[in-house]
Every structure is written in C-alpha cells, then in structure tokens.
Design an enzyme around this catalytic site. Structure first.
Site, PDB file in Angstrom:
ATOM      1  N   TYR A  58       0.830  -1.205   0.000  1.00  0.00           N
ATOM      2  CA  TYR A  58       0.000   0.000   0.000  1.00  0.00           C
ATOM      3  C   TYR A  58       0.866   1.258   0.000  1.00  0.00           C
ATOM      4  O   TYR A  58       0.604   2.215  -0.736  1.00  0.00           O
ATOM      5  CB  TYR A  58      -0.900  -0.062   1.233  1.00  0.00           C
ATOM      6  CG  TYR A  58      -1.949   1.011   1.351  1.00  0.00           C
ATOM      7  CD1 TYR A  58      -2.942   1.159   0.387  1.00  0.00           C
ATOM      8  CD2 TYR A  58      -1.978   1.850   2.463  1.00  0.00           C
ATOM      9  CE1 TYR A  58      -3.925   2.127   0.525  1.00  0.00           C
ATOM     10  CE2 TYR A  58      -2.955   2.816   2.603  1.00  0.00           C
ATOM     11  CZ  TYR A  58      -3.924   2.955   1.635  1.00  0.00           C
ATOM     12  OH  TYR A  58      -4.899   3.913   1.766  1.00  0.00           O
TER      13      TYR A  58
ATOM     14  N   LYS B  74       0.968   4.135  -2.891  1.00  0.00           N
ATOM     15  CA  LYS B  74       0.532   5.481  -2.558  1.00  0.00           C
ATOM     16  C   LYS B  74       1.642   6.521  -2.727  1.00  0.00           C
ATOM     17  O   LYS B  74       1.363   7.681  -3.050  1.00  0.00           O
ATOM     18  CB  LYS B  74      -0.014   5.516  -1.131  1.00  0.00           C
ATOM     19  CG  LYS B  74      -1.364   4.810  -0.981  1.00  0.00           C
ATOM     20  CD  LYS B  74      -2.403   5.372  -1.942  1.00  0.00           C
ATOM     21  CE  LYS B  74      -3.796   4.908  -1.640  1.00  0.00           C
ATOM     22  NZ  LYS B  74      -4.790   5.441  -2.620  1.00  0.00           N
TER      23      LYS B  74
END
Length: 304
Positions: free
Chosen positions: A165, A169
């Site tokens: 993640y 991101k």
C-alpha cells in the site's frame, strides 16, 4: 450557486466511504456525477456488484441532482476509457476526477505474497494511472481539468504491515506531481489527499494492543469520510487555483505536507570513499535524519 456548477465529475470508489461522500457532496455543489464502484470487498477478491454505485446515484437523483452509475474496475484501461465516454455521452463532458477507489491486503513484508503485492499496486497505482491517462488528453484539449488522487500517510510517513500500500501510494504522489507540472500550461490541475477517516478499509486494520485500539477509536469517532470530501470537492473547483500539492485531512484539520527537498549536504574536495563516508559524512548528517516512526508518531494528538 455551487462551486461545481456546470461541471461533470467522475468519482471512483463512490459506493462507500470517502468516495460516496465525495459523490454526494459534488452533486450538492452543482456537479453532474458519474458514480463508479466495482462493488467488491475491501480485499478486492470478489466479483463485485453494481448495487453500491447505483444506490448512491439514486440518492443523488432523489435529492434533485443528476447522476448515473458505473460498476467497472479502475484496473482496466478499457473500462476507464468507457467511464470517460459515459460521462461525455450522458452529461456532455468531463471536468474532474476524484479517485479514492482502493483495496487493502496488509501483511508484514517478509511474509507478503506476490498476489497481495500485485493486487494493491494494480488498484491504487495502475488505477490512478488509468483514470488520469484516459482523460488527460480531453482535459488538455478543453484546457479545463482537475484530478484529486488519493495518497496515504502509509506512503508519506510509513506504517508497519503496509509495504504494498505504501509503495503504491507514494507512486501516486510522483504521478500527481508530474501531471501538475505538465498540465500547468493547459489548466490541468492535480492534487493528492492523504485521508484520515473511518471507512471499510480502515476497519480491516487488526487491533493487536491497547495503543492501536485507542488509535482506531479516535479515527472511528472523530475522523469522518464527509470531512475528507469537503477538501476533495473544493480542489475540483477552478476557484481553488491549486495544483501539485499534498494534503491530509484529519477530522476538521487540513494539513499541507512538504515535498522532498534537500535538508543537508556534505562535500569533500578529494572525493569520498566508503571509509570516509562512514567516518565523516554519515555522522555529520545524522542529526538531520528522519526517524523510522510510523504515522501515529507524527500525529500523536487527538483529532480536532
């Protein structure tokens, strides 16, 4: 008069959480809204459903707004191009995209599977690429376009168990920056938001100790998706005149992040060797190092 009067906005992940609140608020701000949501679970492992996106579109129409739904996946370029065409065919154009669509597959990096890495990168980073690339030529041609992409403090600061993640991101940060730079002359704007909000995704974070339980309770009770939507919708408006920035929303607090710039340098006329770097350069920089604390160490105070 709303800040998005006359605009058409695509909201991905619009069936729940932040996406839903963005879609509802964009409509109240005067926009015609294409609500996209695959309708799948938080891990992205199921087939999905058209229900959530259509339910939000119906809610907008029931309140007197204009909205249609779409249940395709942002991981498919063909599907995203279809969303752009749907907006044009239905409402006559497209002027902004809000892209909070996402999944989580948390796990310690040394135990992470290739499948969990690929799935998260595909939705968050490839998805951000797809929605921007499928629309950027239109935005440049009409010299009017705004992207609100979503990053995370997991990437900007770091959180244990979220390597996939975080990588995705932080990639979104770089993508948004270049889009803003290249789009400046054509009035194409791009900004990113790191949201603090209680959503289905946050609810999947395991609570393993008292400190994490307290942190989750703070998020659940004081940091709402509708608070994030306020900034997302504002950034879609040409009146915002803002591009290339990194924001966070934490309850009623809006945070502007700095961006990587040099903090210190050392030089040696005769050049460096591994030995001299270890003996001189690295120790001289040590006071300026950024520690490896997680997001909670940077935001240890209660939300406002």
């Amino acid at each position: 008069m709303g800040v998005l009067d006359g605009k058409v906005v695509l909201v991905t992940g619009g069936g729940n959480g932040i996406g839903k609140e963005c879609a509802l608020l964009a409509a109240r701000a005067g926009a015609k809204v294409l609500v996209n949501d695959l309708g799948g679970g938080v891990s992205g492992g199921d087939e999905g459903s058209a229900g959530p996106a259509e339910a939000v579109a119906q809610e907008i129409r029931a309140a007197g707004g204009q909205a249609v739904s779409n249940s395709e996946s942002v991981t498919s370029m063909a599907a995203v191009k279809g969303m752009v065409e749907q907006a044009k065919d239905t409402f006559g154009g497209l002027h902004a995209i809000i892209n909070p669509a996402g999944i989580l597959r948390d796990g310690m990096f040394h135990k992470m599977s290739d499948a969990d890495w690929d799935a998260v990168i595909e939705v968050h980073l490839r998805g951000a690429y797809n929605v921007t690339r499928a629309s950027v030529e239109l935005f440049r041609e009409q010299q009017d376009g705004a992207y609100v992409l979503f990053t995370s403090t997991s990437g900007l600061i770091g959180n244990i168990g979220q390597a996939n993640y975080a990588a995705a991101k932080l990639g979104v940060m770089g993508l948004s920056r270049i889009i803003a730079m290249e789009g400046a002359a054509k009035n194409v704007r791009s900004n990113i938001i790191a949201p603090f909000a209680w959503t289905r995704m946050i609810a999947t974070i395991p609570v393993k100790d008292e400190a994490s339980a307290e942190r989750v309770n703070r998020m659940k009770n004081a940091m709402r998706a509708d608070q994030v939507a306020q900034l997302a919708v504002a950034l879609c408006s040409p009146k915002a005149e803002t591009t290339g920035q990194i924001f966070a929303v934490r309850g009623n607090e809006v945070v502007l992040f700095n961006q990587p710039r040099p903090v210190k340098s050392v030089a040696r006329i005769e050049g460096w060797t591994p030995e001299s770097l270890i003996a001189q350069a690295l120790p001289s920089m040590k006071a300026s190092y950024t520690d490896v604390g997680a997001t909670a160490s940077v935001f240890p105070y209660d939300p406002i």
